[in-house]
Design an enzyme around this catalytic site. Structure first.
Site, PDB file in Angstrom:
ATOM      1  N   LYS A  22       0.852  -1.190   0.000  1.00  0.00           N
ATOM      2  CA  LYS A  22       0.000   0.000   0.000  1.00  0.00           C
ATOM      3  C   LYS A  22       0.884   1.235   0.000  1.00  0.00           C
ATOM      4  O   LYS A  22       2.054   1.218   0.388  1.00  0.00           O
ATOM      5  CB  LYS A  22      -0.936   0.023   1.218  1.00  0.00           C
ATOM      6  CG  LYS A  22      -0.243   0.042   2.577  1.00  0.00           C
ATOM      7  CD  LYS A  22       0.192   1.416   3.076  1.00  0.00           C
ATOM      8  CE  LYS A  22       0.824   1.340   4.459  1.00  0.00           C
ATOM      9  NZ  LYS A  22       1.517   2.605   4.859  1.00  0.00           N
ATOM     10  N   GLY A 109       7.346   1.072   5.051  1.00  0.00           N
ATOM     11  CA  GLY A 109       6.178   1.922   4.973  1.00  0.00           C
ATOM     12  C   GLY A 109       5.170   1.468   3.943  1.00  0.00           C
ATOM     13  O   GLY A 109       4.235   2.202   3.615  1.00  0.00           O
ATOM     14  N   GLY A 112       3.779  -4.164   4.511  1.00  0.00           N
ATOM     15  CA  GLY A 112       4.004  -5.570   4.201  1.00  0.00           C
ATOM     16  C   GLY A 112       3.535  -6.521   5.285  1.00  0.00           C
ATOM     17  O   GLY A 112       2.837  -7.500   5.010  1.00  0.00           O
ATOM     18  N   GLY A 113       3.894  -6.259   6.544  1.00  0.00           N
ATOM     19  CA  GLY A 113       3.490  -7.143   7.621  1.00  0.00           C
ATOM     20  C   GLY A 113       1.981  -7.170   7.815  1.00  0.00           C
ATOM     21  O   GLY A 113       1.383  -8.234   8.014  1.00  0.00           O
ATOM     22  N   SER A 115      -0.268  -6.458   5.532  1.00  0.00           N
ATOM     23  CA  SER A 115      -0.859  -7.114   4.364  1.00  0.00           C
ATOM     24  C   SER A 115      -0.706  -8.626   4.460  1.00  0.00           C
ATOM     25  O   SER A 115      -1.638  -9.378   4.145  1.00  0.00           O
ATOM     26  CB  SER A 115      -0.207  -6.595   3.086  1.00  0.00           C
ATOM     27  OG  SER A 115      -0.846  -7.114   1.941  1.00  0.00           O
ATOM     28  N   ASP A 147      -3.291  -0.996  10.631  1.00  0.00           N
ATOM     29  CA  ASP A 147      -3.303  -1.032   9.163  1.00  0.00           C
ATOM     30  C   ASP A 147      -3.929  -2.304   8.597  1.00  0.00           C
ATOM     31  O   ASP A 147      -4.191  -2.371   7.395  1.00  0.00           O
ATOM     32  CB  ASP A 147      -1.875  -0.907   8.609  1.00  0.00           C
ATOM     33  CG  ASP A 147      -1.354   0.512   8.657  1.00  0.00           C
ATOM     34  OD1 ASP A 147      -2.124   1.426   9.036  1.00  0.00           O
ATOM     35  OD2 ASP A 147      -0.173   0.720   8.318  1.00  0.00           O
TER      36      ASP A 147
END
Length: 293
Positions: A22, A109, A112-113, A115, A147
């Site tokens: 993102k 940023g 990744g984690g 997602s 997130d």
């Protein structure tokens, strides 16, 4: 991105699913709560790049993740935390072998984690035939991180609160060139910095969208520039070639291009020593496209 077995209410044997990156196309910090968390306003957009998770059903209920990431204990990985949480909340008796093909830089940023955790939640829901609604999976995702819900919901979004109050939006879908300048940014250090802007006046979603990309900025950027000179160099290098900005707290920076050939030309100019890649902005997550959700 890899195709996946369509969603079903019956358990499936294996899935190969994307965990997309993102961007924060805008990031305002409007206040600080008594619990230390910051009030935000941000625009989330997905990219057509990311990690990939391969999930295979286990009948013995065991959860296994490979490989181990440097600096991250297997049991602390958000993928494993997501899997354990889903089992605990649903009483699922099946297990899974999960393999992570990690392409996104850690601490970049790009989400990744978060997602990866969302892909684990949606993927295991399908793998185990649980049939949970996205709203329930997003509720579980919020336990794992602010997130995670945007990745669970699967649509570009205007976010408020700590990033968990989401309103779907439709953004422009340009090409981007992203640079990771080879440093690891500490999010706690950025949010704890005395000089960080914490009093940006809140705006409405309509005003943000009406202003468009030319008016968007990231309140974390001045602090990250001061703390990490290599990020500042990457931003300065990009900014003379295209509109450039930091995503999240970094370390990745990105430039917006109108066409893929423009992105290709800029990508070819990136100095050696910086990790760089191109991506297309998306309003619908490729994970949801793969699962038919």
């Amino acid at each position: 991105m890899n195709d996946a077995t369509p969603r079903t209410d019956k358990p499936t044997g294996s899935l190969v699913l994307p965990a997309p990156a993102k961007l924060n196309r805008l990031l305002h910090i409007t206040g600080r709560r008594p619990d230390g968390y910051h009030e935000l306003q941000t625009l989330f957009q997905f990219l057509d790049i990311g990690d990939t998770l391969t999930l295979r059903r286990r009948e013995d209920g065991e959860l296994r993740l490979s490989p181990t990431l440097d600096g991250v204990e297997r049991e602390d990985n958000l993928i494993m935390r997501a899997a354990r949480l889903l089992k605990a909340e649903t009483g699922a008796r099946l297990g899974a072998d999960i393999h992570l093909d990690k392409q996104l830089p850690l601490g970049g940023g790009l989400g990744g984690g978060s997602s990866d955790a969302a892909t684990a939640l949606l993927g295991l829901d399908a793998l185990w035939g649980l049939g949970l609604e996205l709203a329930e999976l997003a509720r579980l995702g919020l336990v794992l991180g602010a997130d995670v819900p945007v990745f669970v919901n699967g649509h570009a979004a205007w976010a408020e609160g700590i990033g968990e109050r989401l309103t779907p939006v439709t953004l422009d879908t340009p090409w981007f060139v992203l640079i990771h300048p080879g440093v690891t940014v500490s999010t706690p250090a950025v949010f704890g910095a005395p000089e960080l802007t914490r009093n940006t006046l809140p705006i409405t979603m309509a005003r943000a969208l009406q202003g468009g990309a030319a008016s968007w900025n990231n309140d974390c950027e001045p602090t990250v520039r001061r703390q990490y000179p290599e990020v500042a160099r990457a931003l300065d290098w990009l900014a003379v070639r295209a509109p450039a900005m930091l995503t999240g707290t970094g370390a990745c920076v990105f430039a917006r291009l109108e066409t893929e050939p423009q992105a290709d030309r800029l990508l070819a100019e990136v100095p050696k020593g910086w990790q760089a890649f191109k991506a297309r902005g998306l309003n619908r997550s490729p994970l949801h496209a793969a699962l038919g959700r």
